[in-house]
Design a protein around this motif. Structure first.
Motif, mmCIF file in Angstrom:
data_model
loop_
_atom_site.group_PDB
_atom_site.id
_atom_site.type_symbol
_atom_site.label_atom_id
_atom_site.label_comp_id
_atom_site.label_asym_id
_atom_site.label_seq_id
_atom_site.Cartn_x
_atom_site.Cartn_y
_atom_site.Cartn_z
ATOM 1 N N PHE A 175 0.847 -1.205 0.000
ATOM 2 C CA PHE A 175 0.000 0.000 0.000
ATOM 3 C C PHE A 175 0.875 1.245 0.000
ATOM 4 C CE2 PHE A 175 -2.141 -3.211 2.801
ATOM 5 C CZ PHE A 175 -3.030 -3.663 1.841
ATOM 6 N N CYS A 176 0.384 2.291 -0.671
ATOM 7 C CA CYS A 176 1.079 3.578 -0.703
ATOM 8 C C CYS A 176 0.036 4.682 -0.609
ATOM 9 C CB CYS A 176 1.870 3.738 -2.010
ATOM 10 S SG CYS A 176 3.346 2.708 -2.032
ATOM 11 N N PRO A 177 0.464 5.907 -0.245
ATOM 12 C CA PRO A 177 -0.527 6.993 -0.180
ATOM 13 C C PRO A 177 -1.173 7.247 -1.541
ATOM 14 C CG PRO A 177 1.507 7.609 0.949
ATOM 15 C CD PRO A 177 1.791 6.322 0.247
ATOM 16 N N THR A 178 -0.364 7.295 -2.600
ATOM 17 C CA THR A 178 -0.863 7.407 -3.987
ATOM 18 C C THR A 178 0.097 6.591 -4.843
ATOM 19 O OG1 THR A 178 0.535 9.350 -4.333
ATOM 20 C CG2 THR A 178 -1.793 9.764 -3.771
ATOM 21 N N THR A 179 -0.247 6.418 -6.105
ATOM 22 C CA THR A 179 0.645 5.631 -6.973
ATOM 23 C C THR A 179 1.509 6.567 -7.813
ATOM 24 O OG1 THR A 179 -1.043 3.940 -7.073
ATOM 25 C CG2 THR A 179 0.711 3.799 -8.715
ATOM 26 N N CYS A 180 2.817 6.410 -7.697
ATOM 27 C CA CYS A 180 3.734 7.256 -8.473
ATOM 28 C C CYS A 180 3.626 6.901 -9.958
ATOM 29 C CB CYS A 180 5.171 7.055 -8.015
ATOM 30 S SG CYS A 180 5.413 7.292 -6.249
ATOM 31 N N LEU A 181 3.897 7.902 -10.774
ATOM 32 C CA LEU A 181 3.745 7.770 -12.224
ATOM 33 C C LEU A 181 4.569 6.620 -12.820
ATOM 34 C CD1 LEU A 181 2.518 9.308 -14.675
ATOM 35 C CD2 LEU A 181 4.619 10.653 -14.757
ATOM 36 N N TYR A 182 5.743 6.402 -12.261
ATOM 37 C CA TYR A 182 6.672 5.419 -12.840
ATOM 38 C C TYR A 182 6.592 4.060 -12.145
ATOM 39 C CZ TYR A 182 8.799 7.287 -8.711
ATOM 40 O OH TYR A 182 8.979 7.701 -7.423
ATOM 41 N N CYS A 183 5.661 3.907 -11.185
ATOM 42 C CA CYS A 183 5.674 2.717 -10.320
ATOM 43 C C CYS A 183 5.306 1.444 -11.077
ATOM 44 C CB CYS A 183 4.698 2.889 -9.160
ATOM 45 S SG CYS A 183 4.744 1.478 -8.030
ATOM 46 N N SER A 184 6.085 0.385 -10.829
ATOM 47 C CA SER A 184 5.738 -0.923 -11.382
ATOM 48 C C SER A 184 5.737 -1.963 -10.268
ATOM 49 C CB SER A 184 6.751 -1.314 -12.457
ATOM 50 O OG SER A 184 8.024 -1.418 -11.869
ATOM 51 N N THR A 186 4.255 -3.834 -6.653
ATOM 52 C CA THR A 186 2.927 -4.196 -6.180
ATOM 53 C C THR A 186 2.500 -3.141 -5.170
ATOM 54 O OG1 THR A 186 3.554 -6.499 -6.447
ATOM 55 C CG2 THR A 186 1.598 -6.056 -5.114
ATOM 56 N N SER A 187 1.657 -2.224 -5.605
ATOM 57 C CA SER A 187 1.264 -1.127 -4.730
ATOM 58 C C SER A 187 -0.151 -0.670 -5.062
ATOM 59 C CB SER A 187 2.248 0.038 -4.928
ATOM 60 O OG SER A 187 1.711 1.212 -4.376
ATOM 61 N N TYR A 188 -0.957 -0.505 -4.014
ATOM 62 C CA TYR A 188 -2.340 -0.045 -4.179
ATOM 63 C C TYR A 188 -2.558 1.136 -3.235
ATOM 64 C CZ TYR A 188 -2.531 -4.783 -6.032
ATOM 65 O OH TYR A 188 -2.267 -5.934 -6.747
ATOM 66 N N GLY A 227 7.789 -2.823 0.142
ATOM 67 C CA GLY A 227 6.466 -2.839 -0.500
ATOM 68 C C GLY A 227 6.514 -2.185 -1.858
ATOM 69 N N GLY A 228 5.610 -1.215 -2.106
ATOM 70 C CA GLY A 228 4.754 -0.464 -1.214
ATOM 71 C C GLY A 228 5.500 0.333 -0.131
ATOM 72 N N THR A 229 4.717 0.796 0.789
ATOM 73 C CA THR A 229 5.253 1.613 1.878
ATOM 74 C C THR A 229 4.704 1.100 3.207
ATOM 75 O OG1 THR A 229 5.189 3.511 0.363
ATOM 76 C CG2 THR A 229 5.540 3.994 2.681
ATOM 77 N N GLY A 262 9.487 5.117 2.730
ATOM 78 C CA GLY A 262 9.817 5.883 1.529
ATOM 79 C C GLY A 262 9.029 7.160 1.325
ATOM 80 N N ARG A 263 7.732 7.097 1.582
ATOM 81 C CA ARG A 263 6.910 8.271 1.296
ATOM 82 C C ARG A 263 6.772 9.137 2.541
ATOM 83 N NH1 ARG A 263 3.496 7.859 -3.515
ATOM 84 N NH2 ARG A 263 2.277 9.480 -2.499
ATOM 85 N N PRO A 264 7.284 10.371 2.492
ATOM 86 C CA PRO A 264 7.193 11.224 3.685
ATOM 87 C C PRO A 264 5.752 11.480 4.099
ATOM 88 C CG PRO A 264 7.993 12.455 1.785
ATOM 89 C CD PRO A 264 7.975 11.027 1.388
ATOM 90 N N GLY A 299 3.004 12.527 -9.368
ATOM 91 C CA GLY A 299 1.921 11.999 -8.529
ATOM 92 C C GLY A 299 2.337 11.619 -7.128
ATOM 93 N N ARG A 300 3.393 12.237 -6.597
ATOM 94 C CA ARG A 300 3.823 11.871 -5.236
ATOM 95 C C ARG A 300 2.948 12.553 -4.175
ATOM 96 N NH1 ARG A 300 7.988 8.061 -4.156
ATOM 97 N NH2 ARG A 300 8.858 9.356 -2.525
ATOM 98 N N ARG A 301 2.335 13.658 -4.520
ATOM 99 C CA ARG A 301 1.421 14.371 -3.608
ATOM 100 C C ARG A 301 2.017 14.650 -2.224
ATOM 101 N NH1 ARG A 301 -4.117 11.980 -5.054
ATOM 102 N NH2 ARG A 301 -4.009 12.071 -7.331
HETATM 103 S S1 SF4 Z 1 6.233 4.908 -3.270
HETATM 104 FE FE1 SF4 Z 1 7.259 3.289 -4.430
HETATM 105 S S2 SF4 Z 1 5.907 1.509 -4.287
HETATM 106 FE FE2 SF4 Z 1 4.709 3.341 -3.691
HETATM 107 S S3 SF4 Z 1 3.700 4.001 -5.554
HETATM 108 FE FE3 SF4 Z 1 5.609 5.157 -5.399
HETATM 109 S S4 SF4 Z 1 7.095 3.925 -6.553
HETATM 110 FE FE4 SF4 Z 1 5.342 2.614 -6.144
#
Ligand code: SF4
Length: 483
Positions: A175-184, A186-188, A227-229, A262-264, A299-301
């Motif tokens: 799971f992540c707060p949002t999905t980054c543009l380049y993400c491949s 497993t993250s929802y 993950g994910g985060t 990873g995501r602040p 899309g990191r928001r």
């Molecule tokens: S933080 Fe990492 S895993 Fe989460 S959406 Fe961004 S690139 Fe994907």
């Protein structure tokens, strides 16, 4: 562009190299008009090369109106030798026709450090290795030196971390707060699954129980909570998993425990305090860039100020080994943007920095919506990499692991840098495949090393619903793999 191959011999390598010479190009496999750019390869004696003692063929190409036809002939020592010789001739021809020099020469694989590593193990000297990398594989002097430096450093770290009956553990929170543009990965988005995280953690607990049974008596060397985060979980949920790991597994030989924060926009004081209560030794807080316009675009928001605040918070709570990921080649970024990011990194002075070249993965939004981003510059170059590397070395960081991916900006590489003694050991374990890795969570891939170098893998499904409903079956498959 037309790609006319009259056999499947070396097809994978040929396609990989052509993608490096002609990024973003679609290759058609049928004959076209007489003006089309094309590459055509014919082998004369593919079936009989062993008997003949050589392999011969012809490489023909027309690129931007320029036609060339080269005969190819290589002594047959074994298929690998023939393949290397073919790739060398092919690259020389393509470089002459396009004017483009590939920094990693004929290498299209993901682990270039494996070659100097094997050569060091076979007693080759550094000059012998450098000569082979540059003359046979056409790797640039700079990249050859980098790969040998990393191989030597990795060998020392591996000697300390691998060994009989050792293993590493990966746990994925998809799971992540949002999905980054380049993400491949497993993250929802966490918002969609907030009500389901307890079910997810229950499935993870089942997997941890399996590890405590199957790996009893083995030495756990590193844990990677990624993950994910993972910090998208609530503090009490993080606590639950960390307590479970501490209670159920023997951590007495653990060298490193990394948590991706990873995501602040997922970090709070309470969550970092949870990590501090457990033997977590390394965390990642990833800016990717210190350009706000880029963060908004990808899309990191979150803001650059939030990255700095999360970093300061982690420092104030006593975290002494922090990694920061950066991506070079993000849409619209110039060399000056990257220089400004590096100045900020120098100011913050984390122990680890991982420099990534943007890779456009097939499943990423960046690829799926590529028309939308066509107007943006997405480039990395050897000059930019050199500038970043120089800044990191001046901070006292040294390169310690490296890998490549398909469709990377500038056809370059991803490199982990660290202050001596703070290297991310798990990263080396995944690259050098010297240890079993048992991986838990949706989309996680376990890997077992068998004697003789054979490696077998076993994947957990990526889809959360299928992961939850199929957890017993996935544990059963892991039981078989590690039996
Ligand atoms: S933080 Fe990492 S895993 Fe989460 S959406 Fe961004 S690139 Fe994907």
């Amino acid at each position: 562009m037309r790609l006319l191959l009259h056999s499947a011999l070396f097809e994978h390598d040929i396609r990989g190299l052509l993608m490096a010479y002609f990024p973003w190009t679609k290759f058609e496999t049928e004959e076209g008009t007489s003006e089309d750019n094309f590459v055509e390869i014919t082998f004369d004696n593919e079936a009989g090369m062993e008997k003949d003692g050589f392999l011969s063929g012809v490489i023909r190409a027309r690129i931007d109106g320029r036609f060339r036809e080269d005969a190819f002939r290589a002594e047959y020592r074994d298929l690998k030798f023939c393949r290397n010789r073919f790739k060398r001739d092919f690259c020389r021809m393509m470089t002459e026709m396009t004017g483009k020099i590939l920094p990693w020469g004929t290498l299209s694989g993901v682990r270039p450090v494996k070659i100097p590593m094997e050569m060091l193990e076979n007693g080759k000297t550094e000059p012998e290795i450098l000569e082979y990398l540059q003359d046979e594989l056409l790797i640039s002097e700079e990249k050859a030196a980098l790969s040998v430096e990393i191989a030597e450093r990795e060998r020392k770290l591996m000697a300390r971390s691998c060994g009989e009956d050792t293993y590493s553990l990966y746990l994925g929170i998809p799971f992540c707060p949002t999905t980054c543009l380049y993400c491949s990965f497993t993250s929802y988005p966490i918002a969609r699954y907030r009500e389901r995280t307890s079910e997810y953690l229950a499935a993870l607990e089942k997997e941890i129980d399996f590890v405590s049974r199957a790996f009893q008596g083995k030495r756990l060397r590193t844990i990677y909570f990624g993950g994910g985060t993972p910090t998208t979980l609530e503090p009490q949920e993080m606590e639950q998993i960390l307590v479970s790991l501490e209670q159920k597994l023997d951590l007495s030989e653990l060298l490193e425990w990394t948590v991706e924060a990873g995501r602040p926009d997922s970090i709070t004081k309470e969550k970092l305090e949870v990590l501090r209560r457990h033997p977590v030794s390394r965390i990642s807080i990833n800016p990717q860039t210190f350009q706000q316009k880029t963060l908004d675009l990808i899309g990191r928001r979150h803001t650059t100020e939030e990255v700095e605040a999360a970093y300061a918070l982690a420092r104030s709570l006593g975290f002494g080994n922090i990694n920061m990921d950066l991506i070079l080649g993000l849409p619209g970024e110039t060399e000056d943007d990257i220089r400004a990011t590096m100045e900020k990194i120098t100011e913050l002075s984390p122990e680890n920095v991982t420099l990534h070249s943007l890779a456009v993965k097939r499943s990423s939004r960046l690829n799926l919506m590529k028309e939308k981003y066509q107007g943006f510059r997405m480039e990395n170059s050897e000059g930019i990499m050199r500038m970043c590397e120089t800044a990191l070395r001046e901070m006292g960081l040294r390169p310690y692991y490296l890998y490549r991916q398909k469709n990377m900006a500038g056809n370059l590489e991803n490199t982990g840098f660290a202050k001596p003694g703070t290297e991310g050991i798990y990263n080396i374990m995944t690259m050098e495949e010297c240890q079993d890795i048992v991986a838990l969570g949706a989309g996680a891939v376990s890997r077992r090393n068998f004697p003789g170098g054979r490696i077998e893998r076993c994947d957990n499904v990526k889809d959360i619903e299928r992961y939850l409903s199929g957890i017993d079956e996935m544990i059963r498959r892991k039981e078989e793999l590690f039996a």
